[in-house]
Design a protein around this motif. Structure first.
Motif, PDB file in Angstrom:
ATOM      1  N   TYR A  29      -3.264  41.114  -6.282  1.00  0.00           N
ATOM      2  CA  TYR A  29      -1.926  40.525  -6.978  1.00  0.00           C
ATOM      3  C   TYR A  29      -0.781  41.763  -6.802  1.00  0.00           C
ATOM      4  O   TYR A  29      -1.247  42.747  -7.007  1.00  0.00           O
ATOM      5  CB  TYR A  29      -1.877  40.420  -8.481  1.00  0.00           C
ATOM      6  CG  TYR A  29      -0.606  39.984  -9.139  1.00  0.00           C
ATOM      7  CD1 TYR A  29      -0.154  38.706  -8.939  1.00  0.00           C
ATOM      8  CD2 TYR A  29       0.076  40.813  -9.594  1.00  0.00           C
ATOM      9  CE1 TYR A  29       1.090  38.133  -9.484  1.00  0.00           C
ATOM     10  CE2 TYR A  29       1.397  40.418 -10.434  1.00  0.00           C
ATOM     11  CZ  TYR A  29       1.783  39.269 -10.126  1.00  0.00           C
ATOM     12  OH  TYR A  29       3.115  38.818 -10.781  1.00  0.00           O
ATOM     13  N   ASP A  30       0.343  41.327  -6.058  1.00  0.00           N
ATOM     14  CA  ASP A  30       1.292  42.153  -5.769  1.00  0.00           C
ATOM     15  C   ASP A  30       2.382  41.752  -6.265  1.00  0.00           C
ATOM     16  O   ASP A  30       3.266  40.737  -6.178  1.00  0.00           O
ATOM     17  CB  ASP A  30       1.314  42.248  -4.068  1.00  0.00           C
ATOM     18  CG  ASP A  30       2.566  42.840  -3.539  1.00  0.00           C
ATOM     19  OD1 ASP A  30       3.057  43.810  -4.286  1.00  0.00           O
ATOM     20  OD2 ASP A  30       2.915  42.847  -2.405  1.00  0.00           O
ATOM     21  N   PHE A  31       3.040  42.544  -7.346  1.00  0.00           N
ATOM     22  CA  PHE A  31       4.232  42.018  -8.187  1.00  0.00           C
ATOM     23  C   PHE A  31       5.339  41.863  -7.377  1.00  0.00           C
ATOM     24  O   PHE A  31       6.269  41.182  -7.442  1.00  0.00           O
ATOM     25  CB  PHE A  31       4.317  43.248  -9.370  1.00  0.00           C
ATOM     26  CG  PHE A  31       5.027  44.302  -8.669  1.00  0.00           C
ATOM     27  CD1 PHE A  31       6.279  44.522  -8.552  1.00  0.00           C
ATOM     28  CD2 PHE A  31       4.109  45.475  -8.172  1.00  0.00           C
ATOM     29  CE1 PHE A  31       6.800  45.822  -7.818  1.00  0.00           C
ATOM     30  CE2 PHE A  31       4.446  46.639  -7.801  1.00  0.00           C
ATOM     31  CZ  PHE A  31       5.838  46.948  -7.801  1.00  0.00           C
ATOM     32  N   GLY A  38       7.246  33.255  -5.250  1.00  0.00           N
ATOM     33  CA  GLY A  38       8.102  33.843  -4.258  1.00  0.00           C
ATOM     34  C   GLY A  38       8.215  35.606  -4.443  1.00  0.00           C
ATOM     35  O   GLY A  38       6.935  36.191  -4.665  1.00  0.00           O
ATOM     36  N   THR A  39       9.192  35.872  -4.611  1.00  0.00           N
ATOM     37  CA  THR A  39       9.605  37.208  -4.671  1.00  0.00           C
ATOM     38  C   THR A  39       9.372  37.591  -6.267  1.00  0.00           C
ATOM     39  O   THR A  39       9.902  36.785  -7.102  1.00  0.00           O
ATOM     40  CB  THR A  39      10.965  37.793  -4.354  1.00  0.00           C
ATOM     41  OG1 THR A  39      12.109  37.113  -5.045  1.00  0.00           O
ATOM     42  CG2 THR A  39      11.153  37.404  -2.826  1.00  0.00           C
ATOM     43  N   LYS A  72       5.239  36.243 -17.326  1.00  0.00           N
ATOM     44  CA  LYS A  72       4.138  35.438 -17.486  1.00  0.00           C
ATOM     45  C   LYS A  72       3.383  35.356 -16.219  1.00  0.00           C
ATOM     46  O   LYS A  72       2.010  35.791 -16.075  1.00  0.00           O
ATOM     47  CB  LYS A  72       4.643  33.979 -17.515  1.00  0.00           C
ATOM     48  CG  LYS A  72       3.497  32.742 -17.495  1.00  0.00           C
ATOM     49  CD  LYS A  72       3.701  31.460 -17.732  1.00  0.00           C
ATOM     50  CE  LYS A  72       2.844  30.377 -17.875  1.00  0.00           C
ATOM     51  NZ  LYS A  72       1.368  30.891 -17.625  1.00  0.00           N
ATOM     52  N   SER A  73       3.870  35.528 -14.997  1.00  0.00           N
ATOM     53  CA  SER A  73       3.396  35.939 -13.635  1.00  0.00           C
ATOM     54  C   SER A  73       2.471  37.000 -13.700  1.00  0.00           C
ATOM     55  O   SER A  73       1.147  37.072 -13.295  1.00  0.00           O
ATOM     56  CB  SER A  73       4.625  35.781 -12.695  1.00  0.00           C
ATOM     57  OG  SER A  73       3.704  36.329 -11.484  1.00  0.00           O
ATOM     58  N   ASP A  74       3.030  38.213 -14.042  1.00  0.00           N
ATOM     59  CA  ASP A  74       2.313  39.554 -14.495  1.00  0.00           C
ATOM     60  C   ASP A  74       1.195  39.584 -15.408  1.00  0.00           C
ATOM     61  O   ASP A  74       0.139  39.941 -15.200  1.00  0.00           O
ATOM     62  CB  ASP A  74       3.392  40.774 -14.773  1.00  0.00           C
ATOM     63  CG  ASP A  74       4.088  41.043 -13.407  1.00  0.00           C
ATOM     64  OD1 ASP A  74       4.261  40.571 -12.358  1.00  0.00           O
ATOM     65  OD2 ASP A  74       4.966  41.846 -13.490  1.00  0.00           O
TER      66      ASP A  74
END
Length: 140
Positions: A29-31, A38-39, A72-74
């Motif tokens: 996982y790349d923040f 997306g970005t 939420k993504s992180d």
């Protein structure tokens, strides 16, 4: 292994660490480039003057839809991960992410760089000084 890379937008080696982990066969996982979003999130996406916000403005900013989506993504990725690699130098978010991983009993690795000493790094499973040691720690 599923690896969450915690670092900073200002960290120049973070993209190379992500690439190295992927090439070694890890799911990463790349923040900066989240799985489905997306970005990655930047405070400047909300306001150009974010660095000058008052405490009240920060609290309001945390409720912005973009901040909520980024959080939420992180957090979903932190829960997904089996290991967290914190790449120094980094800031407050990365340290909170590493602390969360320690509390969840995930494998934790700190890739150190020149910085002031920090006693609480003793919580991490591995303290390493180069990427070769980092890769070894993940398979150990």
């Amino acid at each position: 292994m599923k690896v969450y890379v915690a670092s900073s937008w200002r960290n120049l080696i973070q993209p190379d660490v992500v690439k190295m982990l992927v090439e070694a066969g890890h799911d990463v996982y790349d923040f900066r480039n989240p799985f489905h979003n997306g970005t990655g999130f930047r405070w400047s996406d909300i306001a150009s003057d974010w660095e000058d916000w008052s405490s009240e403005e920060l609290i309001d900013g945390l409720e912005h839809p973009l901040a909520s989506k980024g959080f939420k993504s992180d957090m979903d990725a932190l829960d997904w991960a089996e290991a967290v690699v914190m790449v120094m130098p980094c800031g407050r978010s990365s340290h909170l992410e590493l602390g969360y991983a320690v509390g969840q009993r995930k494998k934790t690795v700190v890739l150190l760089s020149q910085s002031e000493p920090e006693l609480m790094y003793k919580m991490a499973d591995y303290l390493v000084t180069n990427t070769e040691q980092m890769l070894h720690a993940l398979i150990d």
